[in-house]
Design a protein around this motif. Sequence first.
Motif, PDB file in Angstrom:
ATOM      1  N   ALA A  30       0.832  -1.199   0.000  1.00 52.25           N
ATOM      2  CA  ALA A  30       0.000   0.000   0.000  1.00 52.25           C
ATOM      3  C   ALA A  30       0.866   1.249   0.000  1.00 52.25           C
ATOM      4  O   ALA A  30       1.891   1.315   0.690  1.00 52.25           O
ATOM      5  CB  ALA A  30      -0.927  -0.001   1.213  1.00 52.25           C
ATOM      6  N   SER A  31       0.431   2.229  -0.777  1.00 50.39           N
ATOM      7  CA  SER A  31       1.029   3.564  -0.739  1.00 50.39           C
ATOM      8  C   SER A  31       0.079   4.457   0.052  1.00 50.39           C
ATOM      9  O   SER A  31      -1.125   4.481  -0.222  1.00 50.39           O
ATOM     10  CB  SER A  31       1.209   4.110  -2.156  1.00 50.39           C
ATOM     11  OG  SER A  31       2.137   3.310  -2.869  1.00 50.39           O
ATOM     12  N   ILE A  32       0.614   5.195   1.028  1.00 50.27           N
ATOM     13  CA  ILE A  32      -0.244   5.935   1.959  1.00 50.27           C
ATOM     14  C   ILE A  32       0.209   7.385   2.057  1.00 50.27           C
ATOM     15  O   ILE A  32       1.399   7.681   2.237  1.00 50.27           O
ATOM     16  CB  ILE A  32      -0.212   5.298   3.369  1.00 50.27           C
ATOM     17  CG1 ILE A  32      -0.561   3.811   3.292  1.00 50.27           C
ATOM     18  CG2 ILE A  32      -1.160   6.027   4.309  1.00 50.27           C
ATOM     19  CD1 ILE A  32      -0.486   3.086   4.617  1.00 50.27           C
ATOM     20  N   GLY A  33      -0.746   8.287   1.910  1.00 50.79           N
ATOM     21  CA  GLY A  33      -0.503   9.710   2.114  1.00 50.79           C
ATOM     22  C   GLY A  33      -1.176  10.172   3.389  1.00 50.79           C
ATOM     23  O   GLY A  33      -2.282   9.744   3.711  1.00 50.79           O
ATOM     24  N   VAL A  34      -0.510  11.062   4.135  1.00 51.79           N
ATOM     25  CA  VAL A  34      -1.008  11.514   5.443  1.00 51.79           C
ATOM     26  C   VAL A  34      -1.030  13.038   5.471  1.00 51.79           C
ATOM     27  O   VAL A  34      -0.033  13.695   5.145  1.00 51.79           O
ATOM     28  CB  VAL A  34      -0.121  10.987   6.585  1.00 51.79           C
ATOM     29  CG1 VAL A  34      -0.695  11.403   7.943  1.00 51.79           C
ATOM     30  CG2 VAL A  34       0.035   9.477   6.504  1.00 51.79           C
ATOM     31  N   ALA A  35      -2.168  13.592   5.887  1.00 52.45           N
ATOM     32  CA  ALA A  35      -2.294  15.040   6.078  1.00 52.45           C
ATOM     33  C   ALA A  35      -3.061  15.277   7.373  1.00 52.45           C
ATOM     34  O   ALA A  35      -3.977  14.529   7.710  1.00 52.45           O
ATOM     35  CB  ALA A  35      -3.028  15.692   4.906  1.00 52.45           C
ATOM     36  N   ALA A  36      -2.672  16.322   8.109  1.00 50.87           N
ATOM     37  CA  ALA A  36      -3.256  16.586   9.419  1.00 50.87           C
ATOM     38  C   ALA A  36      -3.982  17.927   9.439  1.00 50.87           C
ATOM     39  O   ALA A  36      -3.551  18.888   8.800  1.00 50.87           O
ATOM     40  CB  ALA A  36      -2.177  16.559  10.501  1.00 50.87           C
TER      41      ALA A  36
END
Length: 373
Positions: free
Chosen positions: A306-312
């Motif tokens: 899996a490729s995962i992008g994270v934003a807060a």
Amino acid sequence: MAIKPKSIRRFTVSPGSSEEVFTQMVAGCEALWRETHLESMVKRTMKLLQNNFGISDLSLLKLHGNGDELWAEKVPLRLKMHHEWTKAQMDEVVAQFKRIPVQEADYGSGINHLDTGGLSLCFALLGDPVSEWYALIWTEPKAQGEDNHSQNYSTELALDFMIKQLQTTCRWLTRFSETQTLLNMDDLTGLYNHRYLEQAIDREIKRAQRYDSAFCLLFIDLDDFKPINDKYGHLAGSQVLREVAQILKSTLRDVDLVFRYGGDEFVILLIESDARNGLKTAQRIRERIQYTGFSVGGGATAHVTASIGVAAFPEHAQEKERLLALADECMYESKRHGKNQVVLVGSPILAGNAGLANDPPRETKEKGSWETN
């Protein structure tokens, strides 16, 4: 010719008359019909019972189980009561409930009576035993003498009618809520669907702004998922998606929300989590997917990553569209750098376990820019 509304004479009543009871009952039912939430509707009903019918010792119990396995918890209502039920009285009521088939049809409509501990009680069952099941309890009003027989009778009729209206509306709300839940669910994975995602983000933004908290958005895309469909068939691919959904749910807390965004894409809403916690969670998910063998039938297993992008929020964005776009672009940045990686806005790409435990995320740079190892 102009059309005019029909004029209706105002209904005047004498204090203490049967007509006054009728108007109080109608006003109460009209108030109920405007409610769209079960809890607020029950609270409003209890206030009406206090104000219009002089019932001052109401209690609401949430029921669990049935028969000998039945137990109840008192629902806090923040209403001013002239009499507060003691725990011993509540336990005695529940003990009596265990001896009667409270889920049978005879107890499902109208007001029922129960004698316990020297008290003559009234109770009404609300909701649905399959989902939310409540008992509204109060002391049966004492008769006011033969001279007021007509008044007592009309009061009982009005009260019974209002309780039945409450029960009908509660059942309707329960079923409506179940229907709404089904509309927001993905049939294949049992996760929330794309339709519900934007509503959930809007709600979390308002809550975060109100309580000065944060939340994280994880955008997940499975790497090279199409070859599984091509080699093993779409049924096998569907099974892999279901297993990935289970991995996501088992890795997260109960309060977190998981969505199937579409195809082999997923979105996770981490409640009250900052960027660092979001990064750690994303890495755990990435590792669990990487090292899981997914059953594709015939005793064979397949592997995906899996490729995962994270934003807060609010660190990286304070608008819903911007937050989604950043998480999505981070996910594509992972794809561009070899897949099976986690990318946080403004931070290094994380693959494997390197750098996760000791290296905190760097400060956010220009939105939309990333650093690479």
